[in-house]
Motif scaffolding. Sequence first.
Motif, short mmCIF file in Angstrom:
data_model
loop_
_atom_site.label_atom_id
_atom_site.label_comp_id
_atom_site.label_asym_id
_atom_site.label_seq_id
_atom_site.Cartn_x
_atom_site.Cartn_y
_atom_site.Cartn_z
N SER A 40 0.83 -1.20 0.00
CA SER A 40 0.00 0.00 0.00
C SER A 40 0.88 1.26 0.00
O SER A 40 1.84 1.34 0.75
CB SER A 40 -0.87 -0.03 1.25
OG SER A 40 -1.69 1.09 1.29
N GLY A 41 0.54 2.19 -0.88
CA GLY A 41 1.26 3.46 -0.91
C GLY A 41 2.50 3.46 -1.78
O GLY A 41 3.21 4.47 -1.85
N CYS A 42 2.79 2.36 -2.50
CA CYS A 42 4.03 2.31 -3.29
C CYS A 42 3.91 3.04 -4.62
O CYS A 42 4.88 3.20 -5.34
CB CYS A 42 4.46 0.87 -3.54
SG CYS A 42 3.41 0.01 -4.71
N GLY A 43 2.69 3.47 -4.97
CA GLY A 43 2.52 4.27 -6.19
C GLY A 43 1.91 3.54 -7.36
O GLY A 43 1.84 4.07 -8.46
N LYS A 44 1.40 2.33 -7.13
CA LYS A 44 0.89 1.56 -8.28
C LYS A 44 -0.40 2.16 -8.84
O LYS A 44 -0.55 2.27 -10.06
CB LYS A 44 0.73 0.07 -7.94
CG LYS A 44 0.01 -0.22 -6.66
CD LYS A 44 0.26 -1.64 -6.20
CE LYS A 44 -0.67 -2.00 -5.06
NZ LYS A 44 -0.45 -1.17 -3.84
N THR A 45 -1.33 2.56 -7.97
CA THR A 45 -2.58 3.16 -8.48
C THR A 45 -2.29 4.47 -9.20
O THR A 45 -2.87 4.75 -10.25
CB THR A 45 -3.57 3.41 -7.32
OG1 THR A 45 -3.81 2.14 -6.69
CG2 THR A 45 -4.88 3.96 -7.81
N THR A 46 -1.40 5.26 -8.65
CA THR A 46 -1.05 6.53 -9.31
C THR A 46 -0.46 6.27 -10.69
O THR A 46 -0.79 6.96 -11.66
CB THR A 46 -0.06 7.33 -8.43
OG1 THR A 46 -0.65 7.49 -7.13
CG2 THR A 46 0.25 8.68 -9.02
P1 ATP Z 1 -2.90 1.27 -2.34
O1 ATP Z 1 -2.64 -0.18 -2.58
O2 ATP Z 1 -3.08 1.57 -0.88
O3 ATP Z 1 -3.95 1.84 -3.21
P2 ATP Z 1 -0.85 2.38 -4.07
O4 ATP Z 1 0.41 1.64 -4.21
O5 ATP Z 1 -1.84 2.27 -5.15
O6 ATP Z 1 -1.52 2.05 -2.68
P3 ATP Z 1 -0.98 5.20 -4.53
O7 ATP Z 1 -2.45 5.28 -4.32
O8 ATP Z 1 -0.47 5.33 -5.89
O9 ATP Z 1 -0.41 3.89 -3.87
O10 ATP Z 1 -0.33 6.32 -3.61
C1 ATP Z 1 1.07 6.58 -3.54
C2 ATP Z 1 1.34 7.70 -2.55
O11 ATP Z 1 0.76 8.91 -3.03
C3 ATP Z 1 0.72 7.46 -1.19
O12 ATP Z 1 1.61 7.94 -0.20
C4 ATP Z 1 -0.55 8.26 -1.22
O13 ATP Z 1 -0.91 8.68 0.07
C5 ATP Z 1 -0.17 9.42 -2.11
N1 ATP Z 1 -1.32 9.95 -2.86
C6 ATP Z 1 -2.03 9.29 -3.80
N2 ATP Z 1 -3.00 10.08 -4.33
C7 ATP Z 1 -2.90 11.27 -3.69
C8 ATP Z 1 -3.62 12.50 -3.78
N3 ATP Z 1 -4.63 12.68 -4.65
N4 ATP Z 1 -3.24 13.51 -2.98
C9 ATP Z 1 -2.20 13.36 -2.11
N5 ATP Z 1 -1.48 12.22 -1.99
C10 ATP Z 1 -1.82 11.19 -2.75
#
Ligand code: ATP
Length: 370
Positions: A40-46
Amino acid sequence: MDQPDVRLERVTKQFGDVKAVDDLSLSFDRGGFVALLGPSGCGKTTTLRMIGGFEEPTAGTVYLGEQNVTGLPPYKREVNTVFQNYALFPHMNIFDNVAFGIRQRGASKHEVAKQVPDMLELVQLSGFEKRKPTQLSGGQAQRVALARALINKPRVLLLDEPLGALDLKLRKQMQIELKRIQTEVNITFIHVTHDQEEAMTMADRIAVMNQGQIEQIGPPVELYEQPRTAFVAGFLGVSNMVTATIEDGGHVRLADGSSVAVPADLLKDAPRQVRIGVRPEKARLLPASEPAEAGANRLSGTIRDVSYIGVSTQYIIDTPSGDELVAIVQNAGRGARHLLRGESVQLFWDPENTFVITDEGQVPTVEELI
Ligand code: ATP
């Protein structure tokens, strides 16, 4: 060589102080099934959202085929997304939900009447045309979401934890279903998940992400059997790792003075100090009194803990140099003799099962693994 379907070139995404994605370059071949896997939070969704156009990079470029799509809104990209929460139109029946995209683009009645049943057949929901989304199970709703996306024949289908809302049994069925559908339509699927097993089951390539960067990308078997970083080794299962110094001729020397053979290609471009590892199920455990296996690598130690877990028995072994090792022995024969706590043992494994960690990173924390 074919043009990659999706290419990210030095992409960074900054949210205030948080660097969600950090100078990431990555390309996806046409027709592949790729999983972006990480805690969680590694940036994959972004990363996924930047491919879809729901988020713009702070720096870097996104290409779909040859086209630079950075700055284009989602509807101008040949991409569709399937989300965890299905996002079906509640007031429309299943037929109209699936028909939505092609009707928007001006498909004729005839085309709609042909393509919607084809799509419903693909996801095995023929006969469900008249139902409303509320009359579907979670798994069926997710199939409709898939059909609704695939009818648009996107270049790329993005899947954002699509099975996250399903219970374990259904999730397992849908993993196999999704893989079948991907093979049938031959569209590039990019799938975000934090579930190691899910990524291994479906993807033909996995990109393991950590802190906004790619740690390693490759087929599941390569990531599992030859992880190159401690994070990847630890994220994809239990591994034994000990520090070692590279010597000539495909050998490394361990802290206890013993020599271990390693596939020579894994030592190319490696620093002098590395960690070598072996997966617990690839090790063989024998009492210290038995003769050494010829040609095998060897570590010795004392059993600290034994756990019988039905299909196998897990041993924790302390070594003189302070490393803790894990061995998993299959319980293939009835009443097989178990080694006992406190017993001196030797652990053997084949040189080709040795992997080499070349970075100085850490294995994931327990929190990162769930
Ligand atoms: P998860 O499995 O929990 O969805 P993830 O790997 O998909 O995690 P991301 O959602 O890409 O992670 O988020 C990466 C980092 O960017 C996290 O620290 C998150 O808090 C931050 N983040 C994501 N979207 C935003 C936003 N709109 N505004 C501020 N910070 C964000």
